[in-house]
Scaffold this active site. Structure first.
Site, PDB file in Angstrom:
ATOM      1  N   ASN A   9       0.869  -1.176   0.000  1.00  0.00           N
ATOM      2  CA  ASN A   9       0.000   0.000   0.000  1.00  0.00           C
ATOM      3  C   ASN A   9       0.907   1.227   0.000  1.00  0.00           C
ATOM      4  OD1 ASN A   9      -1.818   2.027   0.450  1.00  0.00           O
ATOM      5  ND2 ASN A   9      -2.367   1.400   2.535  1.00  0.00           N
ATOM      6  N   TRP A  10       1.063   1.805  -1.180  1.00  0.00           N
ATOM      7  CA  TRP A  10       1.990   2.947  -1.289  1.00  0.00           C
ATOM      8  C   TRP A  10       1.413   4.235  -0.717  1.00  0.00           C
ATOM      9  CZ3 TRP A  10       5.059   2.889  -6.594  1.00  0.00           C
ATOM     10  CH2 TRP A  10       5.964   1.826  -6.563  1.00  0.00           C
ATOM     11  N   LYS A  11       0.116   4.238  -0.443  1.00  0.00           N
ATOM     12  CA  LYS A  11      -0.544   5.469   0.027  1.00  0.00           C
ATOM     13  C   LYS A  11      -0.228   6.610  -0.944  1.00  0.00           C
ATOM     14  CE  LYS A  11      -0.314   3.517   4.603  1.00  0.00           C
ATOM     15  NZ  LYS A  11      -0.364   3.707   6.039  1.00  0.00           N
ATOM     16  N   HIS A  94      -9.796   1.332   4.543  1.00  0.00           N
ATOM     17  CA  HIS A  94      -8.554   1.619   5.272  1.00  0.00           C
ATOM     18  C   HIS A  94      -8.846   2.661   6.348  1.00  0.00           C
ATOM     19  CE1 HIS A  94      -4.498   2.901   6.200  1.00  0.00           C
ATOM     20  NE2 HIS A  94      -4.073   1.781   5.633  1.00  0.00           N
ATOM     21  N   GLU A  96      -7.252   5.116   7.323  1.00  0.00           N
ATOM     22  CA  GLU A  96      -6.997   6.507   6.922  1.00  0.00           C
ATOM     23  C   GLU A  96      -8.197   7.058   6.164  1.00  0.00           C
ATOM     24  OE1 GLU A  96      -3.196   5.823   5.061  1.00  0.00           O
ATOM     25  OE2 GLU A  96      -2.338   5.405   7.034  1.00  0.00           O
ATOM     26  N   GLU A 166      -5.895  -4.478  10.410  1.00  0.00           N
ATOM     27  CA  GLU A 166      -4.886  -3.437  10.627  1.00  0.00           C
ATOM     28  C   GLU A 166      -5.227  -2.635  11.878  1.00  0.00           C
ATOM     29  OE1 GLU A 166      -2.722  -2.466   6.645  1.00  0.00           O
ATOM     30  OE2 GLU A 166      -4.328  -1.046   6.978  1.00  0.00           O
ATOM     31  N   GLY A 172       1.978   2.700  10.735  1.00  0.00           N
ATOM     32  CA  GLY A 172       2.953   3.774  10.593  1.00  0.00           C
ATOM     33  C   GLY A 172       3.599   4.198  11.899  1.00  0.00           C
ATOM     34  N   SER A 212       2.898  -1.671  10.454  1.00  0.00           N
ATOM     35  CA  SER A 212       4.350  -1.707  10.726  1.00  0.00           C
ATOM     36  C   SER A 212       4.997  -3.057  10.433  1.00  0.00           C
ATOM     37  CB  SER A 212       4.645  -1.260  12.172  1.00  0.00           C
ATOM     38  OG  SER A 212       4.237   0.085  12.358  1.00  0.00           O
ATOM     39  N   GLY A 233       2.719  -0.916   4.345  1.00  0.00           N
ATOM     40  CA  GLY A 233       2.768   0.501   3.978  1.00  0.00           C
ATOM     41  C   GLY A 233       4.206   0.964   3.802  1.00  0.00           C
ATOM     42  N   GLY A 234       4.753   1.560   4.842  1.00  0.00           N
ATOM     43  CA  GLY A 234       6.091   2.171   4.771  1.00  0.00           C
ATOM     44  C   GLY A 234       7.158   1.286   4.142  1.00  0.00           C
TER      45      GLY A 234
END
Ligand code: PGA
Length: 250
Positions: A9-11, A94, A96, A166, A172, A212, A233-234
């Protein structure tokens, strides 16, 4: 036997050049893994990703969709267009989107339905906040999100969904759920899926963990019996790290 699935997930990150670099690193290793790999970049990169992954086995995912198919929704993208760009998957629900864009369970449910109607497989995210975990309501929060997200869907449609657990406190933050915490929530999710769909359908639905995930913890998370993969993600923005996480899903 459920295949492992690792999704990036590159966001709102990444670029055309990161896409090239990522595929250069992943491509040579795809023959050595049985793990499904999905990359979810920002929408404007989808067509390029779709062209570049041909013949590699890497799959194309979007990060968002509107529930309607066309109309006056400035800035939104329809499932029809995502499909034309090659999207096989799309993240919905998600945290976010739920928190920063006020997305309701009902909106998430209708997005899920629209995706399924257009041959795109939803990755439905669920997860509790830190306050909810601390107050002991995390299980009921996650079960409620799951029920609302899948409500009204046939068992056949549910079988096309992937669920991503999640916990918000782990996204994150560098704070990961322990493999045991994640595995136990996944067990609860699968039990709920058994009653929403059927035991046979539930047994085949992949449940991913997200929050994470990194090179250090991927193996211990992915080796849990109920953890069928990861939504990353990150660490999915770092080519070598993401490639190693995929390798952990062997
Ligand atoms: P993270 O994000 O790996 O950076 O915690 C995961 C996600 O939000 O899907």
């Amino acid at each position: 036997m459920r295949a492992k699935l690792v999704a990036a997930n590159w966001k709102m990150n990444g670029s055309f050049s990161l896409l090239d670099k990522m595929l250069d690193v992943l491509r040579p290793n795809m023959g050595n893994t049985s793990c499904q790999v999905v990359i979810c970049p920002p929408h404007v990169l989808l067509s390029s990703l779709n062209n570049a992954v041909e013949g590699t086995g890497i799959e194309v995912g979007a990060q968002n969709v509107h529930s309607e198919l066309s109309g006056a929704f400035t800035g939104e993208t329809s499932a029809i267009l995502l499909k034309e760009c090659g999207a096989q998957w799309c993240i919905v629900g998600h945290s976010e989107r739920r928190m920063l864009f006020d997305e309701s369970d009902e909106f998430i449910r209708s997005k899920t339905e629209t995706l399924l109607n257009h041959g795109i497989r939803p990755i439905l995210c669920v997860g509790e906040s830190l306050e909810q975990r601390d107050s002991g309501t995390h299980e009921e929060v996650v079960v409620a999100q799951l029920r609302k997200g899948l409500s009204g869907l046939t068992a056949e449609d549910q079988s096309r969904c992937v669920v991503a657990y999640e916990p918000i406190w782990a996204i994150g933050t560098g704070k990961t759920a322990t493999p045991e915490q994640a595995n136990s929530m996944h067990t609860i999710i699968r039990k709920e899926l058994e009653s929403l769909a059927s035991p046979e359908v539930a047994a085949n639905i992949q449940i991913l963990y997200g929050g994470s995930v990194n090179v250090e913890n991927a193996e211990s998370l992915l080796s849990q019996s109920e953890i069928d993969g990861a939504l990353v993600g990150g660490a999915s923005l770092k080519t070598d790290d993401f490639s190693q996480i995929v390798a952990a899903g062997l």
